[in-house]
Design a protein around this motif. Structure first.
Motif, short mmCIF file in Angstrom:
data_model
loop_
_atom_site.label_atom_id
_atom_site.label_comp_id
_atom_site.label_asym_id
_atom_site.label_seq_id
_atom_site.Cartn_x
_atom_site.Cartn_y
_atom_site.Cartn_z
N LEU A 124 6.67 -14.22 1.42
CA LEU A 124 7.48 -13.23 0.72
C LEU A 124 8.08 -12.23 1.69
O LEU A 124 9.23 -11.80 1.54
CB LEU A 124 6.63 -12.52 -0.34
N GLN A 125 7.32 -11.87 2.71
CA GLN A 125 7.83 -10.96 3.73
C GLN A 125 8.95 -11.62 4.53
O GLN A 125 9.95 -10.98 4.86
CB GLN A 125 6.69 -10.53 4.65
N SER A 126 8.79 -12.90 4.83
CA SER A 126 9.81 -13.62 5.59
C SER A 126 11.13 -13.69 4.84
O SER A 126 12.21 -13.57 5.43
CB SER A 126 9.32 -15.04 5.91
N ILE A 127 11.06 -13.90 3.52
CA ILE A 127 12.28 -13.91 2.71
C ILE A 127 13.00 -12.57 2.81
O ILE A 127 14.21 -12.51 2.99
CB ILE A 127 11.94 -14.24 1.24
N SER A 128 12.23 -11.50 2.75
CA SER A 128 12.83 -10.17 2.81
C SER A 128 13.48 -9.90 4.16
O SER A 128 14.44 -9.13 4.26
CB SER A 128 11.75 -9.11 2.54
N GLU A 129 12.97 -10.54 5.23
CA GLU A 129 13.48 -10.29 6.57
C GLU A 129 14.60 -11.24 6.98
O GLU A 129 15.16 -11.12 8.06
CB GLU A 129 12.33 -10.39 7.59
N ALA A 130 14.91 -12.22 6.13
CA ALA A 130 15.91 -13.24 6.47
C ALA A 130 17.31 -12.80 6.06
O ALA A 130 17.49 -11.96 5.18
CB ALA A 130 15.56 -14.56 5.80
N ASN A 131 18.32 -13.40 6.72
CA ASN A 131 19.70 -13.25 6.28
C ASN A 131 20.05 -14.31 5.24
O ASN A 131 20.73 -14.03 4.25
CB ASN A 131 20.67 -13.39 7.46
N VAL A 132 19.61 -15.55 5.49
CA VAL A 132 19.85 -16.67 4.59
C VAL A 132 18.53 -17.37 4.33
O VAL A 132 17.73 -17.57 5.25
CB VAL A 132 20.85 -17.68 5.19
N VAL A 133 18.30 -17.73 3.07
CA VAL A 133 17.08 -18.45 2.70
C VAL A 133 17.45 -19.89 2.35
O VAL A 133 18.34 -20.13 1.53
CB VAL A 133 16.36 -17.79 1.52
N LEU A 134 16.77 -20.82 2.99
CA LEU A 134 16.93 -22.24 2.67
C LEU A 134 15.76 -22.64 1.78
O LEU A 134 14.61 -22.67 2.21
CB LEU A 134 16.93 -23.09 3.95
N ALA A 179 21.34 -13.02 15.94
CA ALA A 179 21.09 -14.37 15.43
C ALA A 179 21.02 -14.37 13.91
O ALA A 179 20.60 -13.39 13.30
CB ALA A 179 19.78 -14.92 16.01
N ILE A 180 21.45 -15.48 13.31
CA ILE A 180 21.30 -15.65 11.86
C ILE A 180 19.84 -16.00 11.59
O ILE A 180 19.33 -17.00 12.09
CB ILE A 180 22.21 -16.77 11.33
N ARG A 181 19.18 -15.17 10.80
CA ARG A 181 17.77 -15.40 10.51
C ARG A 181 17.65 -16.23 9.23
O ARG A 181 18.13 -15.83 8.18
CB ARG A 181 17.03 -14.07 10.36
N ILE A 182 17.03 -17.40 9.37
CA ILE A 182 16.91 -18.34 8.26
C ILE A 182 15.45 -18.50 7.89
O ILE A 182 14.62 -18.91 8.71
CB ILE A 182 17.48 -19.72 8.63
N ALA A 183 15.10 -18.17 6.66
CA ALA A 183 13.75 -18.42 6.14
C ALA A 183 13.76 -19.74 5.39
O ALA A 183 14.56 -19.93 4.48
CB ALA A 183 13.30 -17.28 5.22
N ILE A 184 12.89 -20.64 5.80
CA ILE A 184 12.77 -21.94 5.12
C ILE A 184 11.56 -21.87 4.20
O ILE A 184 10.42 -21.74 4.66
CB ILE A 184 12.60 -23.08 6.14
N VAL A 185 11.80 -21.92 2.89
CA VAL A 185 10.73 -21.74 1.93
C VAL A 185 10.69 -22.89 0.92
O VAL A 185 11.67 -23.61 0.75
CB VAL A 185 10.85 -20.39 1.18
N GLY A 186 9.57 -23.00 0.25
CA GLY A 186 9.41 -24.04 -0.75
C GLY A 186 7.95 -24.27 -1.03
O GLY A 186 7.07 -23.73 -0.35
N ARG A 187 7.70 -25.09 -2.02
CA ARG A 187 6.32 -25.44 -2.35
C ARG A 187 5.66 -26.16 -1.16
O ARG A 187 6.35 -26.68 -0.30
CB ARG A 187 6.28 -26.35 -3.58
#
Length: 340
Positions: free
Chosen positions: A211-221, A134-142
Motif C-alpha cells: 500500500l505504501q508503494s502504491i502511494s509512492e508510485a507515479n504509475v501503478v501496473l 525516473a518514472i516510478r512504477i509499482a507492480i501490484v496484484g494478488r
C-alpha cells in the motif's frame, strides 16, 4: 490527519522472548517495524499497572535507538498521578495518558507524535530531486500473478526470486533501470491478500509495504492472472489504486496458451467485474515469454505523461464539465455542488 499523511503499523502482541510459532514470527516483524519507524508508541495498560513484560519491552526499545512515546491506556476515570505512578520506573519520561476506547487524548497524542517525528526527520531535497528523474512504477496484484517474472523480463535478468508459490516476495524491492532512453524505477511488491486472509504477521507487513508503494508510485501496473477468475480481491486492489489517485495500467498476464473461447470469456468477465476501470489501458501479455510487454510500457509512458501534464484553464474547465455530465457530484445535505 489534517493535511499531514502518515502510515500507522499496528503490530501484534510483542513477545520478545518467544522462540517459535506465530508469536516468534510476530516478534520478528515487530522488531522490523520498530527499525523502520520514525516514532514508536509504546502502549501499556493503566488498569493492570506495570508488569515484568513492560520492562522487557522497554529494554528492547531503549536499545533500538528509536524515539519512543510511553502511552498509558485505559485511563478513563482515573487521576493522572495515580495511573502513571508505576510507569515512571521504566525511565521513559512523562507518560501520555489516553483512553483508546473513549477517544480521550488520542487526537492530541497523534498530533504530538507527528510533531516529534517530523522534527527529527527534515526533508532531503536532493533525494526528492533524484527520485523525480525516473518514472516510478509499482507492480501490484494478488499473490502469484507473475509480478517478479514481469520485473525480470523488463530487466532481462533474474533480479527477483520468481517461484510458483504465493508469498515468495515478502518485501517491496526498488530496482532502477533504463529502457529506450527513459529512466524507470520498478517497485516489485509482495502480493496483496484480502485482509481477512492475512494470518501471519510477516504477510501483514508485506501488505503495508504494498500500500505504501502504491502511494509512492507515479504509475501503478495492476497485474491480473488470466488463468484464474477475476476475484473480488482484484477489484479491491484496483479500488485502492483509484483512491490513491495514481495513474493506472492493467496487465492481464499468462495470456499465452489460452484458447480463443477462453480469452473471450475472460474479456467478458473483465468488462463485467472491472467496468469502473474502463478508462485504463488493458494489455494481454505473457511476462514469462515477454509478449505484449513493449506495448505495455508505451501505455505506462502515456499514463505518466497524462498524469503529469499541465492543463490550461480552458482544458481543465472542459474536463470538469465532461466529468460532471458523466457523474454528478455527491450531495451535501440538500445541496449538490455546482461548477462556477
Amino acid at each position: 490527519m489534517g493535511e499531514r499523511p502518515f502510515l500507522v503499523i499496528d503490530t501484534g502482541g510483542f513477545e520478545p522472548v518467544a522462540k517459535e510459532g506465530i508469536m516468534h514470527e510476530m516478534a520478528k516483524q515487530t522488531r522490523q517495524a520498530v527499525a523502520e519507524a520514525d516514532m514508536v508508541i509504546f502502549i501499556v495498560d493503566g488498569r493492570q499497572g506495570m508488569t515484568p513484560h513492560d520492562k522487557t519491552i522497554t529494554d528492547f526499545l531503549r536499545k533500538s535507538g528509536r524515539q519512543v512515546m510511553l502511552v498509558v491506556n485505559k485511563a478513563e476515570g482515573m487521576r493522572y498521578s495515580a495511573v502513571t505512578a508505576d510507569f515512571y520506573e521504566l525511565g521513559m519520561g512523562d507518560p501520555y495518558v489516553i483512553s483508546a476506547a473513549h477517544g480521550d487524548g488520542v487526537m492530541d497524542l497523534v498530533e504530538e507524535a507527528l510533531n516529534l517525528a517530523l522534527a527529527q526527520k527534515p526533508v532531503d531535497e536532493e533525494v526528492a530531486v533524484d527520485l523525480g528523474k525516473a518514472i516510478r512504477i509499482a507492480i501490484v496484484g494478488r499473490p502469484n500473478v507473475g509480478k517478479s517474472t514481469m520485473v525480470n523480463t523488463l530487466l532481462g535478468e533474474e533480479r527477483v526470486i520468481a517461484f510458483d508459490m504465493p508469498g515468495t516476495t515478502r518485501d517491496s524491492i526498488e530496482i532502477p533501470f533504463e529502457r529506450s532512453g527513459q529512466q524507470y524505477t520498478l517497485i516489485d511488491t509482495a502480493g496483496i491478500r484480502r485482509r481477512g486472509k492475512v494470518f501471519e504477521a510477516i504477510e501483514k507487513f508485506s501488505v503495508v509495504k504494498t500500500l505504501q508503494s502504491i502511494s509512492e508510485a507515479n504509475v501503478v501496473l495492476l497485474l491480473l492472472d488470466a488463468q484464474q477468475d477475476i476475484s473480488e480481491q482484484d477489484a479491491h486492489i484496483a479500488g485502492f489504486i483509484l483512491e490513491s489517485g495514481r495513474a493506472l495500467v492493467v496487465g492481464v498476464n499468462k495470456w499465452d496458451g489460452l484458447t480463443s473461447s477462453r480469452r473471450d470469456e475472460i474479456k467478458i468477465d473483465l468488462d463485467r467485474k472491472l467496468d469502473f476501470l474502463s478508462f485504463a489501458k488493458f494489455h494481454y501479455i505473457s511476462a514469462l515469454k515477454a509478449t505484449g510487454v513493449d506495448q505495455l510500457m508505451k501505455s505506462i509512458n502515456s499514463a505518466y505523461a497524462a498524469a503529469m501534464s499541465d492543463l490550461s484553464t480552458p482544458k481543465l474547465t472542459r474536463a470538469l464539465i465532461e466529468a460532471v455530465e458523466h457523474q454528478q457530484p455527491r450531495r451535501k445535505g440538500s445541496i449538490r455542488p455546482k461548477l462556477r
